[in-house]
Design a protein around this motif. Structure first.
Motif, short mmCIF file in Angstrom:
data_model
loop_
_atom_site.label_atom_id
_atom_site.label_comp_id
_atom_site.label_asym_id
_atom_site.label_seq_id
_atom_site.Cartn_x
_atom_site.Cartn_y
_atom_site.Cartn_z
N ALA A 393 0.82 -1.21 0.00
CA ALA A 393 0.00 0.00 0.00
C ALA A 393 0.86 1.26 0.00
CB ALA A 393 -0.93 0.00 1.21
N GLN A 394 2.06 1.18 0.59
CA GLN A 394 2.93 2.35 0.68
C GLN A 394 3.49 2.78 -0.67
OE1 GLN A 394 5.93 1.40 3.55
NE2 GLN A 394 4.56 1.62 5.31
N ILE A 395 3.61 1.85 -1.61
CA ILE A 395 4.18 2.21 -2.91
C ILE A 395 3.09 2.56 -3.93
CG2 ILE A 395 6.25 0.83 -2.55
CD1 ILE A 395 5.05 -1.34 -4.28
N PHE A 396 1.87 2.74 -3.44
CA PHE A 396 0.77 3.16 -4.30
C PHE A 396 0.72 4.68 -4.35
CE2 PHE A 396 -3.61 4.63 -4.63
CZ PHE A 396 -4.03 3.99 -5.79
N ARG A 397 0.43 5.26 -5.54
CA ARG A 397 0.29 6.72 -5.63
C ARG A 397 -0.60 7.11 -6.81
NH1 ARG A 397 5.38 9.88 -8.36
NH2 ARG A 397 5.65 8.56 -10.21
N VAL A 398 -1.15 8.30 -6.70
CA VAL A 398 -1.97 8.88 -7.78
C VAL A 398 -1.44 10.28 -8.05
CG1 VAL A 398 -4.27 9.56 -8.53
CG2 VAL A 398 -4.00 7.59 -7.01
N ARG A 399 -1.06 10.55 -9.29
CA ARG A 399 -0.64 11.89 -9.69
C ARG A 399 -1.54 12.37 -10.83
NH1 ARG A 399 2.93 11.37 -14.15
NH2 ARG A 399 3.51 9.19 -14.56
N SER A 400 -1.54 13.67 -11.09
CA SER A 400 -2.45 14.19 -12.12
C SER A 400 -1.76 15.22 -13.00
CB SER A 400 -3.68 14.81 -11.46
OG SER A 400 -3.33 15.97 -10.73
N GLU A 401 -2.31 15.37 -14.20
CA GLU A 401 -1.81 16.35 -15.17
C GLU A 401 -3.00 17.13 -15.73
OE1 GLU A 401 0.07 13.94 -18.07
OE2 GLU A 401 1.82 13.44 -16.81
N LEU A 402 -2.93 18.46 -15.66
CA LEU A 402 -4.01 19.32 -16.17
C LEU A 402 -3.70 19.73 -17.60
CD1 LEU A 402 -6.65 20.80 -15.37
CD2 LEU A 402 -5.22 22.77 -14.74
N SER A 403 -4.71 19.69 -18.45
CA SER A 403 -4.52 20.07 -19.85
C SER A 403 -4.23 21.57 -19.96
CB SER A 403 -5.77 19.74 -20.66
OG SER A 403 -6.88 20.50 -20.20
N ALA A 404 -3.71 21.97 -21.12
CA ALA A 404 -3.32 23.37 -21.33
C ALA A 404 -4.49 24.32 -21.18
CB ALA A 404 -2.68 23.53 -22.72
N ASP A 405 -5.70 23.90 -21.61
CA ASP A 405 -6.86 24.79 -21.51
C ASP A 405 -7.54 24.71 -20.15
OD1 ASP A 405 -8.04 22.32 -21.55
OD2 ASP A 405 -9.11 22.60 -23.45
N GLY A 406 -7.05 23.88 -19.26
CA GLY A 406 -7.61 23.80 -17.92
C GLY A 406 -8.95 23.10 -17.84
N ARG A 407 -9.39 22.46 -18.91
CA ARG A 407 -10.71 21.85 -18.91
C ARG A 407 -10.67 20.32 -18.75
NH1 ARG A 407 -13.67 24.99 -17.04
NH2 ARG A 407 -15.40 23.68 -17.75
N SER A 408 -9.46 19.75 -18.82
CA SER A 408 -9.35 18.30 -18.72
C SER A 408 -8.18 17.93 -17.81
CB SER A 408 -9.12 17.70 -20.13
OG SER A 408 -8.88 16.31 -20.03
N ARG A 409 -8.39 16.92 -16.99
CA ARG A 409 -7.32 16.46 -16.08
C ARG A 409 -7.18 14.94 -16.20
NH1 ARG A 409 -4.39 18.40 -11.90
NH2 ARG A 409 -5.59 20.35 -11.81
N ARG A 410 -5.92 14.52 -16.33
CA ARG A 410 -5.61 13.09 -16.37
C ARG A 410 -5.04 12.66 -15.02
NH1 ARG A 410 -4.01 8.98 -20.11
NH2 ARG A 410 -4.56 10.39 -21.84
N ILE A 439 -9.80 11.94 -17.16
CA ILE A 439 -9.25 10.68 -17.67
C ILE A 439 -8.61 9.93 -16.50
CG2 ILE A 439 -7.62 9.59 -19.27
CD1 ILE A 439 -7.86 12.14 -20.98
N LEU A 440 -9.12 8.77 -16.22
CA LEU A 440 -8.59 7.94 -15.12
C LEU A 440 -7.70 6.86 -15.75
CD1 LEU A 440 -8.78 7.69 -12.06
CD2 LEU A 440 -10.69 6.12 -12.34
N ASP A 441 -6.39 7.10 -15.71
CA ASP A 441 -5.42 6.23 -16.37
C ASP A 441 -4.88 5.21 -15.36
OD1 ASP A 441 -3.39 5.01 -17.72
OD2 ASP A 441 -2.42 6.86 -18.40
N VAL A 442 -5.26 3.94 -15.54
CA VAL A 442 -4.81 2.89 -14.62
C VAL A 442 -3.85 1.91 -15.32
CG1 VAL A 442 -6.86 2.99 -13.15
CG2 VAL A 442 -6.85 1.50 -15.16
N SER A 443 -3.17 2.40 -16.36
CA SER A 443 -2.24 1.52 -17.09
C SER A 443 -1.06 1.11 -16.22
CB SER A 443 -1.74 2.23 -18.35
OG SER A 443 -1.14 3.47 -18.04
N GLY A 444 -0.76 1.89 -15.19
CA GLY A 444 0.34 1.55 -14.29
C GLY A 444 -0.14 0.92 -13.01
N ALA A 445 -1.39 0.47 -12.99
CA ALA A 445 -1.97 -0.10 -11.76
C ALA A 445 -2.60 -1.45 -12.06
CB ALA A 445 -3.01 0.86 -11.18
#
Length: 502
Positions: A393-410, A439-445
């Motif tokens: 559980a300790q090596i689990f993490r969630v990070r995010s990236e906001l799009s340039a227009d501020g309307r979408s977050r991955r 966008i919920l990207d779980v490719s690394g999970a």
């Protein structure tokens, strides 16, 4: 491959598995047989039955597991681990119920082996194994203390002499196992000098006849099944647990492998047959197995001969066996205790991770306090599971990236998603952020269980409730399968259910 070549292969395999070095195997079997006698008598006393019940069991189980078991060179017989489980049954219902419970325990073990359930041993960590070995070493030593308290001073001299022979003789010759020489010499000294010390004869009477086939004299009713089933289950599970762990230890000592499922069946066949000849249930014995290996026993002949020689000793050479001083056997068992204990594990306490050391110490403490190996191993497995879950559980993490227009977050999820990481997963999202798309990207999970599926549902539906479009991407095949089967967010009316619930 020609018929001759096949016969040669089968012959070579038979020699390797059964005969090994015949001389060394037979001598090892003799040493083990001598050490089995006082233990079998003592375990009978623990269970509250006549000594012959334990002695017959040790003969039967050793011989049968040698033939049908999955670990050549391992010694199985009546044990303390199973004897303590019979105490209440014998006290309340008598010997016949013990025999019936032994038969049923064997049938349960056969079923477990036939279903190939021995794989559960994979979940026993190295720390648990080390704790098991150390605890057993301590119990073996503690069992010798009554033979060293309130005894004539000459007893201590005999024990010291026995240890000197056991550890010193190998420097001169290894042609004959040193424990056997120690037993023979000390018995001769006591007999010729007439020294008054405690002998095997003082523990209990030896049987004077061969075991005979008998059917337990109990009513075949559902009430009887209710009485013996809990005991049989306990004996079956504890017996297999100790047997499989002992098999793993012998595997390491001999640098060979064994068939664990076959061993389960072999233990079951042995216990079932033993119950029909008046013997109590048993399992593998780590102490005796180590004696066997250190004495040169590697093949089935050693364990087979141990059982046969045991019966021969008590029926034909009973007068000699009765005069074996307990001091000689105490010396042998002290050697086993010292050799069994993992001394490096003490040094490694300061080096290994705290969690691993805590598991090992917990197993030792519980086993020593309760004298029940099953309790310690169960606690160790559970504690190992908790520590492992916490570490993952300790090596689990969630990070995010906001799009340039501020309307979408991955949101990028990395690590193992299961019940222990759900809280961190849910806390990683800002549902009030005004977004058109998430966008919920779980490719690394990897999504493992229903708790993590429910958490994904919760996140997706909460963002939808706030008006954002949610795309769940990057699922591997296993994650996609469990989400499709257990998830709710992709089903009609899922958002309405969430809204109604809040």
């Amino acid at each position: 491959m020609t018929l001759t070549e096949r016969l040669r292969v089968y012959t070579d395999r038979f020699r390797a598995e059964w005969l090994g070095n015949p001389r060394a195997e037979l001598l090892a079997g003799l040493v083990v047989a001598l050490a089995l006698i006082p233990e079998a008598i003592a375990f009978s006393i623990i269970a509250g039955v006549d000594p012959r019940v334990g002695l017959y069991a040790s003969f039967s189980i050793a011989v049968i597991t040698a033939i049908v078991g999955g670990r050549p060179g391992m010694i199985s017989a009546a044990t303390a681990a199973t004897a303590v489980l019979f105490v209440t049954l014998v006290r309340d219902h008598g010997l016949e119920y013990l025999l019936a419970a032994t038969v049923l325990a064997g049938l349960i073990q056969i079923a477990i082996g036939s279903l190939k359930l021995a794989f559960v041993m994979k979940f026993v960590s190295r720390s648990v194994m080390t704790g098991f070995v150390n605890a057993l070493a301590i119990l073996i030593f503690m069992a010798q203390i009554p033979e060293l308290v309130g005894v004539p001073m000459v007893t201590y001299g005999l024990v010291a002499a026995g240890l000197a022979i056991i550890y010193g003789l190998p420097y001169l010759t290894t042609a004959v196992p040193s424990p056997l020489i120690a037993i023979v010499l000390l018995t001769g000294v006591v007999w010729f000098t007439g020294t008054d010390v405690r002998t095997i004869d003082d523990i209990g009477a030896l049987p004077d006849s061969l075991p005979v086939f008998l059917i337990p004299d109990i009513p075949l009713t559902f009430e009887t099944l209710q009485i013996i089933l809990p005991v049989s289950l306990a004996v079956a599970i504890v017996g297999l647990l100790e047997s499989l762990m002992t098999a793993s230890i012998v595997d390491e000592l001999t640098d060979t492998t064994s068939n664990k499922n076959r061993e389960c069946v072999g233990q079951g066949v042995a216990n079932t047959a033993t119950g029909f000849i008046g013997g109590m249930g048993g399992c593998a014995m780590i102490g005796q197995s180590i004696i066997n290996v250190k004495s040169g026993g590697r093949a089935r002949l050693s364990s087979f001969s141990a059982g046969v020689i045991l019966l021969f000793l008590i029926l034909v050479l009973g007068d000699f066996v009765r005069n074996i001083p307990m001091a000689a056997l105490v010396a042998v068992m002290i050697m086993v205790s010292v050799g069994t204990f993992s001394w490096s594990s003490v040094k490694n306490l300061a080096v290994h991770p705290v969690s691993s050391s805590a598991v090992m110490v917990t197993v030792v403490a519980i086993v020593v306090v309760t004298h029940n190996l099953a309790y310690g191993v169960l606690a160790g497995v559970l504690l190992s599971g908790v520590f492992f879950a916490a570490k993952i559980a300790q090596i689990f993490r969630v990070r995010s990236e906001l799009s340039a227009d501020g309307r979408s977050r991955r949101y990028i999820v990395e690590g193992q998603m299961f019940y222990a990481s759900v809280e961190d997963f849910l806390a990683a999202f800002d549902y009030r952020e005004a977004l058109d798309e998430v966008i919920l990207d779980v490719s690394g999970a990897h999504i493992w269980d229903i708790s993590s599926v429910a958490a994904v549902d919760m996140v997706v539906l909460k963002f939808r409730r706030e008006g954002a479009r949610v795309d769940l991407v990057g699922m591997n095949e296993a994650s996609e399968t469990i989400v499709d089967r257990l998830g709710e967010h992709h089903k009609p009316g899922a958002l309405d259910k969430l809204t109604a619930g809040h």
